[in-house]
Design a protein around this motif. Structure first.
Motif, PDB file in Angstrom:
ATOM      1  N   UNK A  24      27.922 -15.639 -26.100  1.00 43.60           N
ATOM      2  CA  UNK A  24      28.595 -15.219 -27.330  1.00 43.60           C
ATOM      3  C   UNK A  24      29.137 -16.456 -28.024  1.00 43.60           C
ATOM      4  N   UNK A  25      29.799 -16.245 -29.155  1.00 42.93           N
ATOM      5  CA  UNK A  25      30.259 -17.390 -29.951  1.00 42.93           C
ATOM      6  C   UNK A  25      31.322 -18.210 -29.240  1.00 42.93           C
ATOM      7  N   UNK A  26      32.045 -17.598 -28.297  1.00 44.00           N
ATOM      8  CA  UNK A  26      33.120 -18.327 -27.623  1.00 44.00           C
ATOM      9  C   UNK A  26      32.644 -19.026 -26.346  1.00 44.00           C
ATOM     10  N   UNK A  27      31.345 -18.867 -26.011  1.00 44.91           N
ATOM     11  CA  UNK A  27      30.831 -19.440 -24.763  1.00 44.91           C
ATOM     12  C   UNK A  27      30.945 -20.957 -24.775  1.00 44.91           C
ATOM     13  N   UNK A  28      31.279 -21.523 -23.607  1.00 40.65           N
ATOM     14  CA  UNK A  28      31.306 -22.969 -23.465  1.00 40.65           C
ATOM     15  C   UNK A  28      29.882 -23.456 -23.211  1.00 40.65           C
ATOM     16  N   UNK A  29      29.470 -24.422 -24.006  1.00 44.37           N
ATOM     17  CA  UNK A  29      28.095 -24.933 -23.919  1.00 44.37           C
ATOM     18  C   UNK A  29      28.106 -26.351 -23.386  1.00 44.37           C
ATOM     19  N   UNK A  30      27.275 -26.605 -22.365  1.00 41.66           N
ATOM     20  CA  UNK A  30      27.108 -27.975 -21.907  1.00 41.66           C
ATOM     21  C   UNK A  30      25.745 -28.484 -22.374  1.00 41.66           C
ATOM     22  N   UNK A  31      25.409 -29.736 -22.003  1.00 42.63           N
ATOM     23  CA  UNK A  31      24.179 -30.324 -22.511  1.00 42.63           C
ATOM     24  C   UNK A  31      22.936 -29.620 -21.990  1.00 42.63           C
ATOM     25  N   UNK A  32      22.973 -29.110 -20.780  1.00 48.93           N
ATOM     26  CA  UNK A  32      21.804 -28.415 -20.243  1.00 48.93           C
ATOM     27  C   UNK A  32      21.496 -27.183 -21.076  1.00 48.93           C
ATOM     28  N   UNK A  33      22.513 -26.390 -21.373  1.00 49.32           N
ATOM     29  CA  UNK A  33      22.285 -25.165 -22.153  1.00 49.32           C
ATOM     30  C   UNK A  33      21.840 -25.494 -23.579  1.00 49.32           C
ATOM     31  N   UNK A  34      22.400 -26.563 -24.156  1.00 48.33           N
ATOM     32  CA  UNK A  34      22.018 -26.948 -25.520  1.00 48.33           C
ATOM     33  C   UNK A  34      20.590 -27.480 -25.551  1.00 48.33           C
ATOM     34  N   UNK A  35      20.254 -28.373 -24.625  1.00 50.55           N
ATOM     35  CA  UNK A  35      18.907 -28.958 -24.631  1.00 50.55           C
ATOM     36  C   UNK A  35      17.846 -27.944 -24.232  1.00 50.55           C
ATOM     37  N   UNK A  36      18.211 -26.944 -23.438  1.00 48.28           N
ATOM     38  CA  UNK A  36      17.264 -25.866 -23.143  1.00 48.28           C
ATOM     39  C   UNK A  36      16.962 -25.036 -24.391  1.00 48.28           C
ATOM     40  N   UNK A  37      17.902 -25.015 -25.305  1.00 52.76           N
ATOM     41  CA  UNK A  37      17.742 -24.230 -26.532  1.00 52.76           C
ATOM     42  C   UNK A  37      16.959 -25.008 -27.589  1.00 52.76           C
ATOM     43  N   UNK A  38      17.249 -26.306 -27.691  1.00 51.37           N
ATOM     44  CA  UNK A  38      16.567 -27.131 -28.696  1.00 51.37           C
ATOM     45  C   UNK A  38      15.293 -27.722 -28.089  1.00 51.37           C
ATOM     46  N   UNK A  39      14.307 -26.859 -27.951  1.00 49.44           N
ATOM     47  CA  UNK A  39      13.008 -27.225 -27.425  1.00 49.44           C
ATOM     48  C   UNK A  39      11.936 -26.803 -28.415  1.00 49.44           C
ATOM     49  N   UNK A  40      10.814 -27.503 -28.405  1.00 44.52           N
ATOM     50  CA  UNK A  40       9.734 -27.146 -29.337  1.00 44.52           C
ATOM     51  C   UNK A  40       9.263 -25.715 -29.105  1.00 44.52           C
ATOM     52  N   UNK A  41       9.464 -25.210 -27.881  1.00 41.88           N
ATOM     53  CA  UNK A  41       8.994 -23.865 -27.562  1.00 41.88           C
ATOM     54  C   UNK A  41       9.857 -22.774 -28.184  1.00 41.88           C
ATOM     55  N   UNK A  42      11.053 -23.128 -28.677  1.00 44.24           N
ATOM     56  CA  UNK A  42      11.938 -22.158 -29.321  1.00 44.24           C
ATOM     57  C   UNK A  42      11.644 -22.131 -30.820  1.00 44.24           C
ATOM     58  N   UNK A  43      10.801 -21.220 -31.223  1.00 42.99           N
ATOM     59  CA  UNK A  43      10.387 -21.165 -32.630  1.00 42.99           C
ATOM     60  C   UNK A  43      11.534 -20.757 -33.558  1.00 42.99           C
ATOM     61  N   UNK A  44      12.591 -20.163 -33.001  1.00 41.33           N
ATOM     62  CA  UNK A  44      13.693 -19.670 -33.834  1.00 41.33           C
ATOM     63  C   UNK A  44      14.469 -20.787 -34.513  1.00 41.33           C
ATOM     64  N   UNK A  45      14.418 -22.003 -33.990  1.00 41.39           N
ATOM     65  CA  UNK A  45      15.232 -23.087 -34.552  1.00 41.39           C
ATOM     66  C   UNK A  45      14.453 -23.976 -35.511  1.00 41.39           C
ATOM     67  N   UNK A  46      13.158 -23.808 -35.577  1.00 45.80           N
ATOM     68  CA  UNK A  46      12.324 -24.800 -36.266  1.00 45.80           C
ATOM     69  C   UNK A  46      12.677 -24.998 -37.731  1.00 45.80           C
ATOM     70  N   UNK A  47      12.867 -23.931 -38.463  1.00 43.99           N
ATOM     71  CA  UNK A  47      13.133 -24.076 -39.899  1.00 43.99           C
ATOM     72  C   UNK A  47      14.462 -24.769 -40.164  1.00 43.99           C
ATOM     73  N   UNK A  48      15.364 -24.718 -39.202  1.00 40.49           N
ATOM     74  CA  UNK A  48      16.685 -25.304 -39.416  1.00 40.49           C
ATOM     75  C   UNK A  48      16.788 -26.772 -39.065  1.00 40.49           C
ATOM     76  N   UNK A  49      15.789 -27.330 -38.376  1.00 41.87           N
ATOM     77  CA  UNK A  49      15.927 -28.724 -37.930  1.00 41.87           C
ATOM     78  C   UNK A  49      14.901 -29.651 -38.584  1.00 41.87           C
ATOM     79  N   UNK A  50      14.311 -29.209 -39.670  1.00 41.13           N
ATOM     80  CA  UNK A  50      13.464 -30.101 -40.464  1.00 41.13           C
ATOM     81  C   UNK A  50      14.373 -30.926 -41.378  1.00 41.13           C
ATOM     82  N   UNK A  51      14.271 -32.236 -41.268  1.00 39.96           N
ATOM     83  CA  UNK A  51      15.172 -33.087 -42.051  1.00 39.96           C
ATOM     84  C   UNK A  51      14.590 -34.481 -42.176  1.00 39.96           C
ATOM     85  N   UNK A  52      15.168 -35.258 -43.064  1.00 41.42           N
ATOM     86  CA  UNK A  52      14.806 -36.681 -43.177  1.00 41.42           C
ATOM     87  C   UNK A  52      16.089 -37.494 -43.198  1.00 41.42           C
ATOM     88  N   UNK A  53      16.003 -38.703 -42.701  1.00 45.64           N
ATOM     89  CA  UNK A  53      17.149 -39.604 -42.735  1.00 45.64           C
ATOM     90  C   UNK A  53      17.167 -40.345 -44.063  1.00 45.64           C
TER      91      UNK A  53
END
Length: 530
Positions: free
Chosen positions: A244-273
């Motif tokens: 839920x929104x109050x869950x404590x997130x560590x790096x393992x849980x975050x990096x497991x989520x931000x993977x190429x296999x998670x199509x749900x995040x793709x549109x949000x992480x397209x960017x340029x520096x």
């Protein structure tokens, strides 16, 4: 500038040839070993070179050839001069002469052959002495910043590689217990891997800025930091991150989520520096990269499906750090899919000369424990030190390599300790090392803990033609030991060998022990004739 070096190769010979060579081979009786101190292991009778005789199966002509190769390896200028010599040979039309010389010297010593059928006698000889093989198709890709293949072109290349690698799996399957090695850069365009690695690094930077003193963050705080780099990312993109929104997130849980296999995040992480940022630091900015990843990952997935069916294990090789985060992401996805129910098909590789090598390995072991899949890995010291340091200096970022060789030895031995501490949990690992101290340390720890020499959870590996005394001593005493057997057409393999020589010149220069054992075998034979 980087340049693609993946070439189209002819399909190897059919697996029926393998059956003819391998099916008739027998496995020698294993010698029982007794516990010894690691400092004295190599001087005991069962382990000493005089008893093991690593070169006893070589002909005298082969011994002389190997001796010549080792003598040349002790001449560092030869390595630095080789690219120029190759260039001259190409311009003067004498490349065939150089290829012939290399094939009958260095290639014969360090490689298994040009085709699968040529590799089979090497595998057979290894098996006759209780050694396994790791088939390694000698190809990899560097990167040209100006060369981005279309998704269709990338798919064409990766499917060609898949066909070659499936043949390797079939041959390995004829010799039970063998491995094959796979390089992700042979499938995924390096430019795509670079950009995805850069994206993942930006995600980690955001997490580090958002985490508290105990290493945790909330979904809202993480989103706030991520939006500084990824303005298109919305709360809805993270709706499945954490319970839920109050869950404590560590790096393992975050990096497991931000993977190429998670199509749900793709549109949000397209960017340029911002303008002025080095092109080699730019993240994924187009959905085309994900389209390419999906297409070529399907071929990698098919390779691992084939490997699982044939009961062949696959080692994912480590490569340069500027690709490694993306390679790890791919390897972790393959591990989640294929390392189940105590079985390991996918072995990721962890380079312990990297400052973060041990830390990443420990994190991934915990990652596997949380999710319930079985961890498999190979640990190495590393093979890209020269180019890594040059790139870091050129681009102005921190050197990723340990400051001293002592630090690397400490990291490697700590990795061994950590892996052994996880036994008898469901874990498999390969100690890939030419360092006799690390090998002896592992053997002694196994003996002290009562781990059988032929435990299916632990294996050792060395490169073909290097530290044969170590390899054959392990095999003679019943330990599972494998030789990396590179193979491929000479035109592809020469650049491959050259890159290895340039990156491992200190290792190749330290072949004194191998050379001494060769001389001892030659003298032994000369004495027998008198």
């Amino acid at each position: 500038m980087f340049r693609s070096t993946v070439q189209r190769l002819p399909l190897p010979s059919s697996q029926c040839v393998a059956r003819r060579f391998i099916a008739t081979q027998t496995t020698p009786i294993r010698t029982k070993t007794t516990a010894v101190d690691p400092d004295s292991l190599w001087s005991t009778s069962d382990w000493s070179p005089a008893q093991v005789r690593p070169y006893k199966d070589k002909s005298t002509l082969e011994l002389l050839n190997s001796y010549t190769v080792f003598k040349l390896c002790e001449f560092p200028p030869l390595v630095s001069m080789t690219p120029m010599m190759i260039n001259i040979a190409e311009k003067t039309g004498t490349k065939f002469v150089m290829n012939g010389v290399v094939k009958n010297t260095f290639f014969k010593h360090f490689c298994g052959g040009e085709t699968i059928s040529e590799v089979l006698p090497t595998m057979t000889k290894l098996k006759s002495r209780n050694m396994g093989s790791i088939l390694d198709l000698a190809m990899e890709a560097d990167m040209d910043a100006d060369a981005d293949p279309t998704p269709a072109k990338a798919k064409e290349v990766s499917t060609h590689i898949l066909n070659l690698m499936k043949e390797s799996v079939d041959i390995a399957a004829e010799n039970p217990g063998s491995f094959i090695a796979a390089k992700v850069t042979a499938y995924v365009p390096p430019t795509v891997l670079l950009r995805w690695t850069n994206t993942l690094k930006l995600v980690e930077d955001a997490f580090l800025a958002a985490k508290d003193s105990e290493g945790f963050t909330s979904r809202a705080k993480l989103l706030g930091e991520l939006n500084k780099t990824f303005p298109a990312l919305k709360a809805s993109h993270l709706s499945s991150l954490g319970k839920d929104e109050s869950a404590k997130l560590d790096w393992i849980s975050v990096s497991d989520y931000f993977t190429f296999a998670n199509t749900a995040i793709r549109s949000g992480i397209l960017t340029t520096l911002p303008k002025g940022t080095n092109e080699l630091l730019q993240p994924v900015s187009s959905a085309t990269d994900f389209e390419t990843l999906d297409l070529v990952f399907a071929d990698l997935d098919a390779l691992f499906t084939h490997g699982a069916k044939q009961q062949v294990k696959i080692m994912v090789d480590a490569e340069q750090t500027y690709f490694q985060r993306a390679i790890d992401d791919v390897a972790l996805e393959l591990s989640r899919r294929y390392n189940r129910n105590g079985d390991v098909v996918c072995f990721n590789t962890y380079q312990q000369y990297l400052k973060d090598g041990l830390h990443r390995m420990k994190l991934d072991i915990e990652r596997a424990e949380r999710a319930g899949w079985t961890f498999g890995c190979k640990i190495v010291r590393g093979a890209y030190m020269v180019s890594e340091r040059e790139r870091a200096a050129e681009m102005g970022y921190a050197d990723p390599i340990n400051a001293t060789i002592a630090d690397t030895h400490a990291s490697y031995n700590a990795a061994i300790d950590h892996l052994l501490s996880k036994l008898p949990q469901k874990i498999e690992f390969v100690i890939a090392s030419h360092n006799k101290g690390s090998v002896a340390k592992t053997v002694a720890a196994m003996q002290k803990s009562g781990v059988p020499a032929d435990s299916k959870q632990i294996a050792f590996a060395q490169l073909m033609g290097m530290q044969d005394g170590t390899s054959f001593a392990l095999a003679k005493n019943g330990y599972r030991c494998f030789k990396y057997v590179p193979y491929g057409p000479i035109d592809v393999t020469i650049p491959y060998l050259l890159r290895r020589a340039q990156e491992n010149s200190s290792v190749l220069g330290g072949v004194g022990e191998d050379k001494r054992e060769l001389v001892a075998e030659i003298k032994r034979r000369a004495g027998a004739k008198n």
